[in-house]
Motif scaffolding. Structure first.
Motif, PDB file in Angstrom:
ATOM      1  N   LEU A 120       0.846  -1.302  -0.014  1.00  0.00           N
ATOM      2  CA  LEU A 120       0.073   0.037  -0.127  1.00  0.00           C
ATOM      3  C   LEU A 120       0.820   1.280   0.045  1.00  0.00           C
ATOM      4  N   ASN A 121       2.044   1.082  -0.014  1.00  0.00           N
ATOM      5  CA  ASN A 121       3.108   2.394   0.177  1.00  0.00           C
ATOM      6  C   ASN A 121       2.753   3.399  -1.061  1.00  0.00           C
ATOM      7  N   THR A 122       2.512   2.810  -2.069  1.00  0.00           N
ATOM      8  CA  THR A 122       2.551   3.844  -3.011  1.00  0.00           C
ATOM      9  C   THR A 122       1.337   4.654  -3.062  1.00  0.00           C
ATOM     10  N   ILE A 123       0.214   4.226  -2.517  1.00  0.00           N
ATOM     11  CA  ILE A 123      -1.053   4.803  -2.354  1.00  0.00           C
ATOM     12  C   ILE A 123      -1.280   5.482  -1.141  1.00  0.00           C
ATOM     13  N   PHE A 124      -0.590   5.058  -0.101  1.00  0.00           N
ATOM     14  CA  PHE A 124      -1.227   5.355   1.443  1.00  0.00           C
ATOM     15  C   PHE A 124      -1.453   6.756   1.476  1.00  0.00           C
ATOM     16  N   ASN A 125      -0.314   7.650   0.972  1.00  0.00           N
ATOM     17  CA  ASN A 125      -0.764   9.165   1.331  1.00  0.00           C
ATOM     18  C   ASN A 125      -1.961   9.790   0.505  1.00  0.00           C
ATOM     19  N   ALA A 126      -2.005   9.286  -0.495  1.00  0.00           N
ATOM     20  CA  ALA A 126      -3.387   9.454  -1.392  1.00  0.00           C
ATOM     21  C   ALA A 126      -4.591   9.306  -0.916  1.00  0.00           C
ATOM     22  N   LEU A 127      -4.616   8.196  -0.026  1.00  0.00           N
ATOM     23  CA  LEU A 127      -6.010   7.687   0.711  1.00  0.00           C
ATOM     24  C   LEU A 127      -6.544   8.813   1.361  1.00  0.00           C
ATOM     25  N   ASP A 128      -5.749   9.873   1.827  1.00  0.00           N
ATOM     26  CA  ASP A 128      -6.408  10.944   2.464  1.00  0.00           C
ATOM     27  C   ASP A 128      -7.652  11.494   1.991  1.00  0.00           C
ATOM     28  N   GLN A 129      -7.626  11.501   0.458  1.00  0.00           N
ATOM     29  CA  GLN A 129      -8.662  12.029  -0.266  1.00  0.00           C
ATOM     30  C   GLN A 129      -9.822  11.142  -0.365  1.00  0.00           C
ATOM     31  N   CYS A 130      -9.915   9.977   0.234  1.00  0.00           N
ATOM     32  CA  CYS A 130     -10.979   9.009   0.118  1.00  0.00           C
ATOM     33  C   CYS A 130     -11.437   8.524   1.624  1.00  0.00           C
ATOM     34  N   ASP A 131     -12.478   8.080   1.746  1.00  0.00           N
ATOM     35  CA  ASP A 131     -13.084   7.190   2.905  1.00  0.00           C
ATOM     36  C   ASP A 131     -12.429   5.821   2.653  1.00  0.00           C
ATOM     37  N   PHE A 132     -11.829   5.438   3.617  1.00  0.00           N
ATOM     38  CA  PHE A 132     -11.215   3.967   3.561  1.00  0.00           C
ATOM     39  C   PHE A 132     -11.127   3.397   4.877  1.00  0.00           C
ATOM     40  N   SER A 133     -11.117   2.033   4.651  1.00  0.00           N
ATOM     41  CA  SER A 133     -10.586   1.079   5.883  1.00  0.00           C
ATOM     42  C   SER A 133      -9.635  -0.030   5.581  1.00  0.00           C
ATOM     43  N   VAL A 134      -9.001  -0.352   6.514  1.00  0.00           N
ATOM     44  CA  VAL A 134      -7.953  -1.239   6.280  1.00  0.00           C
ATOM     45  C   VAL A 134      -8.213  -2.455   7.255  1.00  0.00           C
ATOM     46  N   THR A 135      -8.543  -3.770   6.831  1.00  0.00           N
ATOM     47  CA  THR A 135      -8.958  -4.641   7.806  1.00  0.00           C
ATOM     48  C   THR A 135      -8.271  -6.273   7.497  1.00  0.00           C
ATOM     49  N   ASN A 136      -8.335  -6.856   8.452  1.00  0.00           N
ATOM     50  CA  ASN A 136      -8.242  -8.306   8.301  1.00  0.00           C
ATOM     51  C   ASN A 136      -9.436  -9.064   8.203  1.00  0.00           C
ATOM     52  N   LEU A 137      -9.531  -9.737   6.854  1.00  0.00           N
ATOM     53  CA  LEU A 137     -10.649 -10.780   6.877  1.00  0.00           C
ATOM     54  C   LEU A 137     -10.153 -12.255   7.298  1.00  0.00           C
ATOM     55  N   GLU A 138     -11.083 -12.882   7.075  1.00  0.00           N
ATOM     56  CA  GLU A 138     -10.691 -14.446   7.148  1.00  0.00           C
ATOM     57  C   GLU A 138      -9.223 -14.832   6.887  1.00  0.00           C
ATOM     58  N   THR A 139      -8.948 -15.002   5.625  1.00  0.00           N
ATOM     59  CA  THR A 139      -7.603 -15.197   5.215  1.00  0.00           C
ATOM     60  C   THR A 139      -6.840 -13.971   4.626  1.00  0.00           C
ATOM     61  N   ASN A 140      -7.312 -12.874   4.249  1.00  0.00           N
ATOM     62  CA  ASN A 140      -6.614 -11.887   3.589  1.00  0.00           C
ATOM     63  C   ASN A 140      -6.893 -10.457   4.350  1.00  0.00           C
ATOM     64  N   LYS A 141      -5.816  -9.798   3.934  1.00  0.00           N
ATOM     65  CA  LYS A 141      -5.921  -8.528   4.530  1.00  0.00           C
ATOM     66  C   LYS A 141      -6.804  -7.438   3.491  1.00  0.00           C
ATOM     67  N   ALA A 142      -7.435  -6.654   3.611  1.00  0.00           N
ATOM     68  CA  ALA A 142      -7.926  -5.927   2.682  1.00  0.00           C
ATOM     69  C   ALA A 142      -8.200  -4.282   2.823  1.00  0.00           C
ATOM     70  N   LEU A 143      -7.989  -3.668   1.752  1.00  0.00           N
ATOM     71  CA  LEU A 143      -8.274  -2.199   1.793  1.00  0.00           C
ATOM     72  C   LEU A 143      -9.581  -1.885   1.104  1.00  0.00           C
ATOM     73  N   ILE A 144     -10.629  -1.221   2.042  1.00  0.00           N
ATOM     74  CA  ILE A 144     -11.717  -0.914   1.335  1.00  0.00           C
ATOM     75  C   ILE A 144     -12.052   0.348   1.213  1.00  0.00           C
ATOM     76  N   ILE A 145     -12.354   0.959  -0.076  1.00  0.00           N
ATOM     77  CA  ILE A 145     -12.668   2.443  -0.129  1.00  0.00           C
ATOM     78  C   ILE A 145     -13.896   2.616  -0.559  1.00  0.00           C
ATOM     79  N   TYR A 146     -14.641   3.655   0.159  1.00  0.00           N
ATOM     80  CA  TYR A 146     -16.071   3.652  -0.112  1.00  0.00           C
ATOM     81  C   TYR A 146     -16.235   5.127  -0.245  1.00  0.00           C
TER      82      TYR A 146
END
Length: 146
Positions: A120-146
């Motif tokens: 996520l390093n290449t987009i992490f600072n740009a995520l400030d312009q979005c609503d987002f969540s980072v979470t662990n799901l059953e077997t994966n990590k997920a970035l959710i932008i909404y």
């Protein structure tokens, strides 16, 4: 009513690992949850459609639409008028997303799966312009932008 935020909450609360779904399962899950989320806010739809959208940033992208009535306010709509409720949902190709095209995903519910936060390093600072969540799901990590 923010259907995207509600869908994000459901994914996180129910620990739903969408990465394990094939396209048919994903579409069935999306349609069922779209209707359920609308019902939770007293919106009852009579017709639900899903249209695939072609976009290189996504491995799967759909526009879900529901037509119906809002039971809590039956006098607000003119006769013979039915509101349409829509949302777009897609599985992002993390390798294709960058800070320049990140604004293109902001008006949709977009989910990207990753194994290491360094991805996520290449987009992490740009995520400030979005609503987002980072979470662990059953077997994966997920970035959710909404």
């Amino acid at each position: 009513m923010n259907i995207g935020s509600q869908l994000k909450n459901q994914i996180i609360q129910d620990n739903i690992d969408i990465s394990t779904f094939n396209d048919k399962e994903l579409l069935q899950w999306l349609l069922a949850n779209f209707v359920n989320l609308l019902c939770d806010v007293k919106v009852f739809v009579s017709t639900v459609t899903a249209v695939p959208i072609a976009d290189d940033l996504y491995s799967s992208l759909y526009r879900i639409s529901g037509e119906g009535c809002r039971r809590a306010q039956p006098d607000v709509l003119p006769l013979n008028s039915s509101p349409v409720y829509q949302m777009e949902f897609g599985i992002l190709r993390l390798a294709k997303i960058n800070k320049n095209n990140l604004p293109l995903v902001a008006n949709r519910v977009s989910i990207a799966f990753f194994t290491n936060t360094k991805q996520l390093n290449t987009i992490f600072n740009a995520l400030d312009q979005c609503d987002f969540s980072v979470t662990n799901l059953e077997t994966n990590k997920a970035l959710i932008i909404y």
